[in-house]
Design an enzyme around this catalytic site. Structure first.
Site, PDB file in Angstrom:
ATOM      1  N   PRO A  80       5.022   9.425  -3.009  1.00  0.00           N
ATOM      2  CA  PRO A  80       6.065   7.623  -3.162  1.00  0.00           C
ATOM      3  C   PRO A  80       5.061   6.491  -1.843  1.00  0.00           C
ATOM      4  O   PRO A  80       5.025   7.238  -0.547  1.00  0.00           O
ATOM      5  CB  PRO A  80       6.849   7.498  -2.225  1.00  0.00           C
ATOM      6  N   SER A  91       3.488   4.545  -1.337  1.00  0.00           N
ATOM      7  CA  SER A  91       3.539   3.027  -0.575  1.00  0.00           C
ATOM      8  C   SER A  91       4.562   3.197   0.706  1.00  0.00           C
ATOM      9  O   SER A  91       5.158   2.431   1.588  1.00  0.00           O
ATOM     10  CB  SER A  91       3.839   1.731  -1.567  1.00  0.00           C
ATOM     11  N   ASP A  92       5.856   3.715  -0.157  1.00  0.00           N
ATOM     12  CA  ASP A  92       6.519   4.377   0.917  1.00  0.00           C
ATOM     13  C   ASP A  92       6.840   4.617   2.301  1.00  0.00           C
ATOM     14  O   ASP A  92       6.543   4.902   3.379  1.00  0.00           O
ATOM     15  CB  ASP A  92       7.965   5.166   0.508  1.00  0.00           C
ATOM     16  N   LEU A  93       4.903   5.499   2.180  1.00  0.00           N
ATOM     17  CA  LEU A  93       4.524   6.924   3.631  1.00  0.00           C
ATOM     18  C   LEU A  93       3.126   6.038   3.980  1.00  0.00           C
ATOM     19  O   LEU A  93       3.436   5.511   5.505  1.00  0.00           O
ATOM     20  CB  LEU A  93       4.299   8.080   2.697  1.00  0.00           C
ATOM     21  N   PRO A 137       5.061   2.562   6.620  1.00  0.00           N
ATOM     22  CA  PRO A 137       5.986   2.977   7.896  1.00  0.00           C
ATOM     23  C   PRO A 137       4.885   3.634   8.750  1.00  0.00           C
ATOM     24  O   PRO A 137       4.373   3.575  10.389  1.00  0.00           O
ATOM     25  CB  PRO A 137       6.534   4.239   7.900  1.00  0.00           C
TER      26      PRO A 137
END
Length: 417
Positions: free
Chosen positions: A184, A186-188, A191
């Protein structure tokens, strides 16, 4: 890497973070801040908390399983993402809960949130409200598509962000469909940028005394990487957007099948290409105008890749590594499985990976990511297990807000904490 006996100071020690994040992108940001030494206080609804608490697999009295069987079962996602964080339960939808959060914000340096659009405004915990209470607050919002979103009505999940970012268009086989990145991303990625932005804002606050609002867009973060490969220029020159397991313009550069697995070869310069042809028993290929230099090899990438795979597929992975890496110094490694990598002792020694620890059971048979930053003078690492929901209520509410045991009992009875 065990940091419990490490007496060095954490680089962000003394920084207090209020964590209003859920799922993955926000909690990963605050996990990194916690690993760098910040005091992270995770604030969740007393009726359930972060949605990650309900992600399978779970760990309970019967070990690891996929279905939540007992009330006390804990999600491995939660065990991984809430390490080194303190836990408060608080109902932000209530007037009392909102007032308590405002009081907590007076004692904070950073707030991180990744709630859906409009939520922090409805709850009264948005940046403009908080900065009136604490002008020095560094307030980071990790969003899917920006705030306000330029794509009204679009739900920002990792796969929808990947689709909008263009990364799918350049991932997959040449003649195949667009393909989702295997993690994932974009999720990683968001941040990571969030962590950088927060530290930069804290540094600026030292000079100005003022905090600020940081808005991170998952889409912005992923899309910003595309120009590093100049896909626009190469497509205008006739190169397809997707090149599968090979990087056409650097041929030979990619993944090649062996008799018992796969190897990754990165032979972008003429010397290494010639050494591969030598190992294949066809040294004269480097004199062939189609393969002699990088430009022609890029144009004839399919042909050169077929020649190399015809050779690698007739040999074991160990034999290919011996001929290319050991004997000739050509960049070539085994393509490991995820399980092989997650069993690599060197990655546990460096702290990149670590065994997850259950708050009561201790170390369990599951792996979590570490903080892959090594510092000579700073303590970096995740050495405290995830706390149960509300585990730090008495300590934090007592220390920061001066609430007594009777006060807390009344708040629990009212459903505020």
């Amino acid at each position: 890497m065990n940091t419990r006996n490490d007496t060095r100071r954490g680089p962000l020690e003394g920084i207090r973070v209020l964590d209003l994040t859920v799922a993955l992108s926000g909690p990963y940001c605050t996990l990194l801040l916690a690993g760098l030494g910040a005091e992270v206080i995770k604030i969740e609804s007393p009726t359930g908390g972060d949605i990650a608490r309900f992600n399978p697999p779970f760990y309970g009295k019967d070990g690891i399983h996929l279905g939540r069987m007992e009330e006390g079962d804990l999600s491995l996602s939660n065990l991984a993402r809430q390490r080194n964080k303190r836990s408060l339960s608080l109902d932000l939808k209530s007037d009392k809960g909102r007032a308590m959060f405002h009081d907590l914000a007076r004692h904070a340096d950073v707030i991180v949130e990744n709630m859906s659009d409009g939520t922090v405004d409805r709850l009264g915990v948005d940046y403009e409200t908080i900065r009136k209470i604490n002008p020095g607050i560094v307030y980071c919002s990790i969003t899917g598509l920006g705030r306000p979103s330029p794509y009204p009505g679009v739900k920002a999940m990792d796969i929808t962000v990947q689709a909008l970012s263009g990364v799918m268009d350049v991932t997959g086989e040449t003649d195949g469909p667009p393909m989702r990145f295997g993690l994932p991303i974009s999720d990683l990625l968001a941040p990571l940028y969030g962590t950088i932005g927060i530290q930069a804002a804290l540094r600026q606050r030292e000079a100005t005394g003022e905090g600020q609002n940081i808005v991170i867009s998952m889409l912005d973060c992923v899309a910003s990487l595309l120009p590093f490969e100049h896909f626009d220029v190469f497509q205008r020159e006739g190169f397809p957007p997707r090149s599968g397991n090979h990087q056409t313009r650097l041929a030979p550069f990619g993944i090649f099948k062996t008799r018992d697995g796969y190897v990754s070869i990165a032979a972008a310069n003429d010397k290494w290409a010639g050494l591969i042809f030598e190992a294949m028993g066809q040294p004269d290929l480097i004199k062939d105008p189609r393969y002699a230099t990088r430009g022609p090899r890029a144009v004839n990438a399919d042909a050169v890749n077929r020649l190399i795979e015809d050779w690698t597929s007739g040999h074991s992975t160990d034999e290919v590594l011996e001929e290319l890496q050991a004997k000739r110094g050509v960049p070539c490694v085994r393509v490991r499985t995820a399980l092989e990598t997650m069993s690599d002792p060197s990655l546990f020694a460096s702290g990149a990976l670590q065994k997850l620890v259950h708050p009561e059971a201790g170390e369990i048979d599951a792996v979590g990511s570490g903080v892959p930053i090594r510092m000579s003078a700073g303590k970096v690492g995740l050495d405290r297990p995830a706390a149960r929901l509300g585990a730090d209520n008495a300590d934090i509410y007592g220390q920061l807000l001066g609430l007594t045991a009777d006060d807390l009992a009344r708040l629990r009875a009212e459903g505020i904490i």
